[in-house]
Design a protein around this motif. Structure first.
Motif, PDB file in Angstrom:
ATOM      1  N   GLN A  16       0.813  -1.215   0.000  1.00  0.00           N
ATOM      2  CA  GLN A  16       0.000   0.000   0.000  1.00  0.00           C
ATOM      3  C   GLN A  16       0.850   1.270   0.000  1.00  0.00           C
ATOM      4  O   GLN A  16       0.545   2.219  -0.736  1.00  0.00           O
ATOM      5  N   PRO A  17       1.937   1.334   0.799  1.00  0.00           N
ATOM      6  CA  PRO A  17       2.776   2.538   0.756  1.00  0.00           C
ATOM      7  C   PRO A  17       3.349   2.838  -0.617  1.00  0.00           C
ATOM      8  O   PRO A  17       3.467   4.002  -1.012  1.00  0.00           O
ATOM      9  N   LEU A  18       3.714   1.784  -1.366  1.00  0.00           N
ATOM     10  CA  LEU A  18       4.238   2.009  -2.713  1.00  0.00           C
ATOM     11  C   LEU A  18       3.151   2.582  -3.612  1.00  0.00           C
ATOM     12  O   LEU A  18       3.404   3.506  -4.400  1.00  0.00           O
ATOM     13  N   LEU A  19       1.937   2.055  -3.478  1.00  0.00           N
ATOM     14  CA  LEU A  19       0.816   2.589  -4.241  1.00  0.00           C
ATOM     15  C   LEU A  19       0.570   4.043  -3.865  1.00  0.00           C
ATOM     16  O   LEU A  19       0.327   4.891  -4.740  1.00  0.00           O
ATOM     17  N   ASP A  20       0.663   4.349  -2.578  1.00  0.00           N
ATOM     18  CA  ASP A  20       0.473   5.735  -2.120  1.00  0.00           C
ATOM     19  C   ASP A  20       1.518   6.668  -2.711  1.00  0.00           C
ATOM     20  O   ASP A  20       1.213   7.807  -3.086  1.00  0.00           O
ATOM     21  N   LEU A  21       2.761   6.181  -2.802  1.00  0.00           N
ATOM     22  CA  LEU A  21       3.830   7.004  -3.369  1.00  0.00           C
ATOM     23  C   LEU A  21       3.539   7.365  -4.816  1.00  0.00           C
ATOM     24  O   LEU A  21       3.744   8.509  -5.246  1.00  0.00           O
ATOM     25  N   TYR A  22       3.065   6.390  -5.578  1.00  0.00           N
ATOM     26  CA  TYR A  22       2.751   6.657  -6.980  1.00  0.00           C
ATOM     27  C   TYR A  22       1.536   7.572  -7.107  1.00  0.00           C
ATOM     28  O   TYR A  22       1.508   8.480  -7.947  1.00  0.00           O
ATOM     29  N   ARG A  23       0.537   7.351  -6.282  1.00  0.00           N
ATOM     30  CA  ARG A  23      -0.660   8.197  -6.338  1.00  0.00           C
ATOM     31  C   ARG A  23      -0.355   9.641  -5.959  1.00  0.00           C
ATOM     32  O   ARG A  23      -0.923  10.576  -6.514  1.00  0.00           O
TER      33      ARG A  23
END
Length: 246
Positions: A56-63
């Motif tokens: 989830q943190p990686l997804l948050d970084l991209y978002r």
């Protein structure tokens, strides 16, 4: 507190981006089935130990296009490194076949680019690059330990051998440095096993550490350099196969 270089962070995210990565991040349904395969979750069933939570943190970084502060990025770092061994068991339970380990590896690569490799891991990686093993053992220390354990073994198995740098052997044995520095009785047992089996083997004075902290850290160039150490040792001795530590 670490200062975040936004340009460097954006470049790191861009370097890790791929169609597969984006697909995996987008199709995760947060069903939690991946937790069934995770030894972290099995031993301590907390939300942060669910594999889907780690990505989830990686997804948050991209978002957020990398627009995060240092405190949050450090928090992400602790999740990526602190709750995963990249064993890939979770993928076996994922209904979508999401490669959570590659996603964690990509996330760690972002942390590496930002200078956020955990200190202990960074020191081990530094040792591996300088000494050829992550515990910083010298070649003399390694050779002396092998000789010591061979002497011990010959009291039980007089004909035992520990060929060093034997060209043309069928197998090259490599080790985890802790088995040499802290648990030499493991080396004793390895030598006993391979001598009893009658296989044609050799040890190498170079490239004997088959662990790869560069891979675990997410640092691709350093992982490549460490893997090359072992490959070059095997090729120099012209062995047919390599037996790794783990």
């Amino acid at each position: 507190m670490t200062t975040i270089d936004k340009t460097k962070l954006s470049r790191a995210l861009a370097s890790k981006a791929s169609a597969r990565l984006e697909m995996w991040l987008s199709i995760c349904s947060r069903c939690g089935l991946c937790a069934e395969g995770c030894h972290y979750y099995a031993s301590n069933p907390r939300t942060e130990h669910v594999p889907a939570y780690r990505i989830q943190p990686l997804l948050d970084l991209y978002r957020k296009r990398g627009k995060v502060d240092a405190e949050l990025l450090t928090e992400f770092r602790d999740i990526w490194y602190g709750t995963c061994t990249m064993c890939q068991r979770c993928t076996m339970y994922c209904p979508h076949g999401i490669g959570i380990a590659p996603l964690v590896h990509a996330a760690r690569g972002v942390a590496v680019a930002m200078g956020l490799t955990p200190p202990g891991l960074a020191k081990g990686l530094e040792n591996a690059l300088e000494f050829g093993n992550n515990l910083g053992m010298t070649e003399d220390e390694y050779l002396e330990t092998v000789e010591w354990q061979l002497e011990e073994l010959r009291e039980e198995m007089p004909s035992a051998e520990a060929p060093m740098d034997k060209a043309g052997a069928e197998y090259l044995l490599t080790f985890h440095p802790r088995d040499i520095k802290f648990y030499p009785q493991n080396l004793y047992n390895y030598l006993k096993l391979y001598n009893a089996s009658g296989i044609d083997f050799t040890l190498s004075s170079k490239g004997w550490d088959s662990t790869n902290l560069g891979l675990f850290a997410g640092d691709v160039p350093k992982a490549t350099a460490l893997a090359r150490n072992v490959v070059e040792a095997a090729e120099a001795l012209r062995v047919k196969a390599l037996i790794t530590a783990e």
